[in-house]
Design a protein around this motif. Structure first.
Motif, PDB file in Angstrom:
ATOM      1  N   CYS A  22       0.871  -1.173   0.165  1.00 36.30           N
ATOM      2  CA  CYS A  22      -0.005   0.013  -0.107  1.00 36.30           C
ATOM      3  C   CYS A  22       0.609   1.231  -0.159  1.00 36.30           C
ATOM      4  CB  CYS A  22      -0.968   0.001   1.267  1.00 36.30           C
ATOM      5  SG  CYS A  22      -2.297  -1.231   0.901  1.00 36.30           S
ATOM      6  N   ALA A  23       1.903   1.195   0.547  1.00 40.20           N
ATOM      7  CA  ALA A  23       2.858   2.420   0.723  1.00 40.20           C
ATOM      8  C   ALA A  23       3.622   2.538  -0.702  1.00 40.20           C
ATOM      9  CB  ALA A  23       3.687   2.273   1.879  1.00 40.20           C
ATOM     10  N   ARG A  24       3.748   1.557  -1.320  1.00 35.45           N
ATOM     11  CA  ARG A  24       4.768   1.632  -2.682  1.00 35.45           C
ATOM     12  C   ARG A  24       4.005   1.534  -3.847  1.00 35.45           C
ATOM     13  NH1 ARG A  24       7.313   0.387   2.054  1.00 35.45           N
ATOM     14  NH2 ARG A  24       9.421   1.493   2.133  1.00 35.45           N
ATOM     15  N   ALA A  25       2.759   1.078  -3.808  1.00 36.21           N
ATOM     16  CA  ALA A  25       2.202   0.724  -5.125  1.00 36.21           C
ATOM     17  C   ALA A  25       0.686   1.243  -5.279  1.00 36.21           C
ATOM     18  CB  ALA A  25       2.065  -0.776  -5.393  1.00 36.21           C
ATOM     19  N   ARG A  26       0.410   1.804  -6.345  1.00 38.04           N
ATOM     20  CA  ARG A  26      -0.669   2.294  -6.668  1.00 38.04           C
ATOM     21  C   ARG A  26      -2.006   1.347  -7.022  1.00 38.04           C
ATOM     22  NH1 ARG A  26       1.332   6.506  -9.958  1.00 38.04           N
ATOM     23  NH2 ARG A  26       0.092   5.829 -11.645  1.00 38.04           N
ATOM     24  N   SER A  27      -1.292   0.566  -8.196  1.00 33.93           N
ATOM     25  CA  SER A  27      -1.929  -0.664  -8.653  1.00 33.93           C
ATOM     26  C   SER A  27      -1.723  -1.881  -7.811  1.00 33.93           C
ATOM     27  CB  SER A  27      -2.056  -0.686 -10.143  1.00 33.93           C
ATOM     28  OG  SER A  27      -0.831  -1.121 -10.714  1.00 33.93           O
ATOM     29  N   ARG A  28      -2.626  -2.594  -7.277  1.00 35.70           N
ATOM     30  CA  ARG A  28      -2.334  -3.578  -6.289  1.00 35.70           C
ATOM     31  C   ARG A  28      -3.190  -4.828  -6.797  1.00 35.70           C
ATOM     32  NH1 ARG A  28      -3.896   0.863  -2.299  1.00 35.70           N
ATOM     33  NH2 ARG A  28      -1.862   2.012  -2.455  1.00 35.70           N
ATOM     34  N   LEU A  29      -2.460  -6.116  -6.777  1.00 32.97           N
ATOM     35  CA  LEU A  29      -3.086  -7.213  -6.814  1.00 32.97           C
ATOM     36  C   LEU A  29      -2.835  -8.056  -5.653  1.00 32.97           C
ATOM     37  CD1 LEU A  29      -4.812  -9.465  -8.556  1.00 32.97           C
ATOM     38  CD2 LEU A  29      -2.521  -9.984  -9.188  1.00 32.97           C
ATOM     39  N   ARG A  73      -2.687  -7.070 -17.156  1.00 29.95           N
ATOM     40  CA  ARG A  73      -2.136  -5.872 -17.005  1.00 29.95           C
ATOM     41  C   ARG A  73      -0.952  -6.016 -16.033  1.00 29.95           C
ATOM     42  NH1 ARG A  73      -3.439  -1.837 -13.276  1.00 29.95           N
ATOM     43  NH2 ARG A  73      -4.954  -2.609 -11.604  1.00 29.95           N
ATOM     44  N   GLN A  74      -0.051  -4.919 -16.089  1.00 30.38           N
ATOM     45  CA  GLN A  74       0.876  -4.735 -15.149  1.00 30.38           C
ATOM     46  C   GLN A  74       0.584  -4.265 -13.926  1.00 30.38           C
ATOM     47  OE1 GLN A  74       3.611  -6.509 -16.852  1.00 30.38           O
ATOM     48  NE2 GLN A  74       4.861  -4.845 -15.787  1.00 30.38           N
ATOM     49  N   TYR A  75       0.903  -4.447 -12.872  1.00 30.07           N
ATOM     50  CA  TYR A  75       0.578  -3.923 -11.423  1.00 30.07           C
ATOM     51  C   TYR A  75       1.983  -3.310 -11.030  1.00 30.07           C
ATOM     52  CZ  TYR A  75      -3.591  -6.542 -11.598  1.00 30.07           C
ATOM     53  OH  TYR A  75      -4.857  -6.939 -11.961  1.00 30.07           O
ATOM     54  N   ASP A  76       1.749  -2.194  -9.949  1.00 32.24           N
ATOM     55  CA  ASP A  76       2.938  -1.585  -9.102  1.00 32.24           C
ATOM     56  C   ASP A  76       3.197  -2.597  -8.261  1.00 32.24           C
ATOM     57  OD1 ASP A  76       2.734   0.785 -10.671  1.00 32.24           O
ATOM     58  OD2 ASP A  76       1.308   1.515  -9.213  1.00 32.24           O
ATOM     59  N   GLY A  77       2.303  -3.490  -7.679  1.00 29.59           N
ATOM     60  CA  GLY A  77       2.494  -4.352  -6.599  1.00 29.59           C
ATOM     61  C   GLY A  77       1.585  -5.534  -6.675  1.00 29.59           C
ATOM     62  N   ILE A  78       2.315  -6.723  -6.299  1.00 34.44           N
ATOM     63  CA  ILE A  78       1.526  -7.991  -6.229  1.00 34.44           C
ATOM     64  C   ILE A  78       1.954  -8.576  -4.907  1.00 34.44           C
ATOM     65  CG2 ILE A  78       1.048 -10.298  -7.216  1.00 34.44           C
ATOM     66  CD1 ILE A  78       1.747  -9.220  -9.905  1.00 34.44           C
ATOM     67  N   LEU A  79       0.747  -9.140  -4.017  1.00 30.50           N
ATOM     68  CA  LEU A  79       1.073  -9.554  -2.712  1.00 30.50           C
ATOM     69  C   LEU A  79       0.715 -11.055  -3.154  1.00 30.50           C
ATOM     70  CD1 LEU A  79      -0.216  -8.377   0.566  1.00 30.50           C
ATOM     71  CD2 LEU A  79      -0.070 -10.800  -0.063  1.00 30.50           C
ATOM     72  N   LEU A  80       1.563 -12.048  -2.803  1.00 30.39           N
ATOM     73  CA  LEU A  80       1.075 -13.427  -2.958  1.00 30.39           C
ATOM     74  C   LEU A  80       1.060 -14.033  -1.520  1.00 30.39           C
ATOM     75  CD1 LEU A  80       1.100 -16.035  -4.373  1.00 30.39           C
ATOM     76  CD2 LEU A  80       3.577 -16.426  -4.175  1.00 30.39           C
TER      77      LEU A  80
END
Length: 175
Positions: A22-29, A73-80
């Motif tokens: 959340c602090a480093r990514a605008r688009s998040r998966l 699409r591309q994401y700024d951040g992905i959380l697995l």
């Protein structure tokens, strides 16, 4: 950047992973791996959904076949969330990768890295009890340890969450 966060059950590792994204990514998966087997699993899934409510995550449920994930699409951040569940699914599910689980999961992680700026992988710290388990469980533990070691080699940062305290193991930054 690849980040690995490990920790025991209810150690705060998921909360830290969400904070980092959340602090480093605008688009998040949020890539969820837990299968809803039983009421305890369903309650845990509901808890995690509630915790990330309003944080801007898209959610993709993927309990198996990480290399087969086709992102639109591309994401700024992905959380697995999380490696331990994913490995158990691959190892013990009839449709899982079985003996090729480590190779499959690592391939999937590398593919995910190509689709984001930051990939945060949450996993379990299960190596400290010193117990001997049945062979199938010992193989699972060995494979999870191999995944941790291989991901740590590629990761820019590795943390362990202990009683709600995030400890840097490799790399690191302010969370």
């Amino acid at each position: 950047m690849l980040i690995l966060i490990t920790g025991g059950a209810a150690s705060g590792k998921s909360e830290y992973a969400e904070k980092i994204i959340c602090a480093r990514a605008r688009s998040r998966l949020y890539l969820a791996t837990m299968q809803p087997f039983g009421s305890a699993a369903r309650a845990r899934i509901a808890r995690h959904r509630a915790l990330r409510e309003g944080k801007g995550f898209e959610t993709l449920e993927r309990p198996l076949d990480l290399p087969g994930v086709a992102l639109s699409r591309q994401y700024d951040g992905i959380l697995l969330e999380d490696l331990g569940n994913l490995l158990a699914n691959e190892l013990f599910s009839p449709d899982g990768a079985k003996r090729n689980s480590v190779k499959s999961i690592l391939s999937g992680i590398r593919k995910l890295k190509e689709n984001c700026k930051m990939l945060v992988v949450v996993s379990n710290e299960i190596f400290s009890d010193g117990e001997a388990y049945p062979p199938e469980t010992m193989e699972y533990i060995r494979m999870l340890a191999e995944l941790h070691a291989r991901i740590t080699q590629e990761a820019g940062a590795v943390f362990e969450s202990v009683c709600g305290i995030l400890l840097p193991i490799k790399g690191g930054f302010e969370v």
